[in-house]
Design an enzyme around this catalytic site. Structure first.
Site, PDB file in Angstrom:
ATOM      1  N   GLU A 170      -7.802   2.495   1.006  1.00 31.00           N
ATOM      2  CA  GLU A 170      -8.218   1.398   0.344  1.00 31.00           C
ATOM      3  C   GLU A 170      -7.851   0.486   1.018  1.00 31.00           C
ATOM      4  O   GLU A 170      -8.343  -1.044   1.120  1.00 31.00           O
ATOM      5  CB  GLU A 170      -7.520   1.309  -0.939  1.00 31.00           C
ATOM      6  N   PHE A 177      -0.400   8.750 -16.705  1.00 31.33           N
ATOM      7  CA  PHE A 177      -0.953   8.656 -15.111  1.00 31.33           C
ATOM      8  C   PHE A 177      -1.879   7.181 -14.555  1.00 31.33           C
ATOM      9  O   PHE A 177      -2.694   7.083 -15.049  1.00 31.33           O
ATOM     10  CB  PHE A 177      -1.920   9.748 -15.340  1.00 31.33           C
ATOM     11  N   GLN A 178      -1.855   7.849 -13.361  1.00 33.33           N
ATOM     12  CA  GLN A 178      -2.063   6.697 -12.235  1.00 33.33           C
ATOM     13  C   GLN A 178      -2.296   5.284 -12.648  1.00 33.33           C
ATOM     14  O   GLN A 178      -2.876   4.365 -12.488  1.00 33.33           O
ATOM     15  CB  GLN A 178      -3.380   6.954 -11.547  1.00 33.33           C
ATOM     16  N   LYS A 186     -11.036   2.083 -18.689  1.00 29.11           N
ATOM     17  CA  LYS A 186     -11.728   3.252 -18.309  1.00 29.11           C
ATOM     18  C   LYS A 186     -12.526   2.918 -20.498  1.00 29.11           C
ATOM     19  O   LYS A 186     -13.342   2.592 -19.542  1.00 29.11           O
ATOM     20  CB  LYS A 186     -11.061   4.377 -17.873  1.00 29.11           C
ATOM     21  N   MET A 220       4.793  -6.815  20.657  1.00 28.87           N
ATOM     22  CA  MET A 220       5.260  -7.759  21.136  1.00 28.87           C
ATOM     23  C   MET A 220       7.416  -8.056  20.373  1.00 28.87           C
ATOM     24  O   MET A 220       7.609  -8.890  20.404  1.00 28.87           O
ATOM     25  CB  MET A 220       4.856  -8.639  19.271  1.00 28.87           C
TER      26      MET A 220
END
Length: 588
Positions: free
Chosen positions: A52, A114-115, A164, A485
């Site tokens: 993502e 969940f999630q 959802k 760097m």
């Protein structure tokens, strides 16, 4: 009776009315109703990323290169948290993104389902605004508002979190798109009086400079054209931030190069010694100002910006002008032309000695380096890449580190929207997925990610995305086997304590390319570089180019953190050939 649409259908109705062509995303349970609906909308193409964060950076590259907002679609929980880095990156660099995230059903919110995570709470600090939609009747209005917020005023990312159950529920659909001017032009707060005051300050200045930033590019292509006209008719020198590169031709004689921590000697000294600083679309960030209380101490400062919250935030200015860059410059040019004869005649006389001084600074040639016929110097690699791609309308992305600064110094941009890099957040791993987004926006153009071997490994999985969609992006790795760097700072500022900056156990990038099903090329010596770069350009597939460069080369000039502009560290070649003394400090 009006037709009822599911929440998932409403999402796509909004996208179609907003003229969205591409969505960058990754499916998951809480967003599956929207993915189910995807097959019914042929005008919108979904690009399946491998992470993502990659979706967010790809959307950034898309938005930055074509001016349209990037759209991201992720699931709840880890899907949303993975995109936070990209949202923060877009927030810092003013990139318009619209992120749609799935959420657990409304009755489970707050139960540690969940999630589940508090997506709006987590993303509130790194978005312009965000919404949790709890009623399907509010969905269309919220999504259209999200696009408006992302693209007006100072652009930036927004997020709409959709549970959802809301994606299944039904409601009427209304197109809430407002007829508005883009880029926040309706937010103008300046007047002719402000312009007249600015011209009065310009006419009295003996050591003026234009300091330009990403706001010029965000204002649209017209703003860059107007900036070029303004610089031409005034005769003033101009410098640019990292994000402003390309808004003014990099090879123009009035351009002093990039300013800031790794800016040119002439740009930084001119900023320090100027008597009038005209900031156009930049934000006075710390990489530009250095030590605030010693920043350009004798100058009058003007700040032109669409975002009123940026005015006087870091540096107090003498004349604030809140408005769209394009409209401010347009009125400024018209007003100057009304007084053309007197203004320009006196102006040319006023600044002639200033240009003489700039010429002396320029003669230092601060971007010079000691080349080698045995080892590829990273600066030389960028220069050869530029010479072989400059006539192809090339789009450049970068990762973050030394290679990024060398690219900014040695690749000369003459058009806006050709340079995509992570500025404010400095996100390692940005360049590869950003190149994916740029190539989606410009399928027939050459897109090159100038990378470091450490940064590029952070999002290397997005090579699968490039292969899946036949995107011929070129990953040009300056491989010095260090977090370059970090190593440089350790050498110069931490007594050569190279703690954990050596990138051990690197993959064979050529074999890695072949494993992904693309092309791997390696260059080891300067004499083979041109031929290998041309081979990379000619291949019509994704390429990973492993350019083995000097492991200990440092990026100069450099202003140490917390120091003023006139205390730059310069390379050994500058000291040897120019015998710099006084203001410009040298480092051997």
């Amino acid at each position: 009776m009006s037709k009822l649409y599911t929440g998932a259908e409403i999402v796509f109705k909004c996208m179609e009315d907003q003229k969205v062509e591409f969505i960058f995303g990754y499916p998951g349970g809480a967003v599956l109703p929207i993915y189910d609906e995807l097959k019914n909308h042929d005008t919108i193409k979904h690009i399946l990323v491998r992470h993502e964060q990659g979706a967010g950076h790809a959307a950034e590259g898309y938005a930055r290169s074509c001016g349209k907002p990037g759209v991201v679609l992720v699931t709840s929980g880890p899907g949303a948290t993975n995109v936070v880095t990209a949202l923060t990156d877009a927030y810092m660099d003013s990139i318009p993104l619209v992120c749609i995230s799935g959420q657990v059903p409304t009755h489970l919110i707050g139960t540690d389902a969940f999630q589940e995570c508090d997506t709006t709470g987590i993303t509130r600090p790194c978005t312009k605004h965000n919404w949790l939609v709890k009623d399907v009747k509010d969905l269309a209005k919220t999504i259209h508002k999200a696009f408006e917020v992302a693209t007006t005023g100072r652009p930036g990312p927004v997020l709409v979190d959709i549970p959802k159950d809301i994606q299944f529920q039904k409601s009427k659909y209304t197109n809430f798109i407002k007829q508005k001017k883009l880029n926040g032009k309706s937010n103008n707060r300046f007047s002719q009086k402000d312009i007249d005051k600015l011209i009065e300050m310009m006419s009295k200045a003996k050591q003026p400079i234009f300091y330009t930033g990403g706001g010029v590019i965000n204002s649209g292509p017209k703003a860059s054209e107007q900036l070029r006209e303004l610089v031409s008719i005034t005769g003033f020198p101009i410098t640019s931030t990292l994000q402003g590169l390309g808004s003014f031709p990099g090879d123009d004689t009035q351009f002093l190069g990039m300013l800031g921590m790794h800016g040119t000697y002439e740009a930084n000294n001119a900023m320090h010694d100027c008597d009038l600083m005209i900031n156009i679309g930049a934000r006075f960030d710390d990489r530009i100002t250095g030590k605030i209380d010693e920043f350009s101490p004798k100058s009058k400062k003007v700040h032109i910006d669409i975002d009123p919250s940026s005015i006087n935030k870091n540096v107090k200015v003498d004349l604030p002008i809140v408005g769209d860059v394009s409209e401010v410059i347009s009125l400024l040019i018209k007003t100057i032309k009304k007084h053309k004869t007197n203004f320009l005649k006196s102006n040319k006389e006023n600044i002639s000695k200033w240009w003489e001084q700039i010429g002396k600074w320029r003669s230092v040639n601060s971007l010079n380096f000691i080349n080698s016929d045995k080892t590829i110097k990273p600066q030389f690699a960028i220069q050869r890449l530029y010479e072989l791609t400059k006539n192809k309308d090339t789009f450049i992305t970068t990762e973050v580190g030394q290679h990024q600064m060398w690219a900014a110094q040695h690749y000369k941009f003459d058009k806006p929207n050709r340079w995509m890099t992570s500025g404010g957040l400095g996100t390692m791993g940005y360049g590869l997925p950003a190149a994916v987004g740029v190539q989606i926006a410009h399928p027939d153009k050459l897109v090159v990610d100038i990378a470091g071997e450490a940064s590029v490994l952070m999002t290397m999985q997005e090579m699968s995305t490039a292969v899946q969609y036949n995107l011929p992006i070129k990953i040009f790795i300056l491989n010095n086997e260090y977090m370059g760097m970090v190593r440089q700072w350790q050498e110069l500022l931490h007594e050569k304590n190279y703690s954990e900056s050596y990138t051990a156990a690197l993959p064979d990038f050529v074999k890695l390319a072949e494993a992904y099903g693309c092309v791997g090329i390696r260059a080891k010596t300067p004499d083979e570089l041109d031929q290998k770069i041309q081979e990379m350009i000619d291949v019509k597939k994704p390429v990973i180019f492993d350019c083995l460069v000097d492991k200990e080369e440092n990026c100069f000039p450099m202003i140490p953190s917390g120091k003023p502009h006139n205390q730059m560290l310069l390379g050994p070649k500058d000291q040897k050939e120019n015998k710099i003394t006084g203001k410009g400090k040298t480092l051997v």
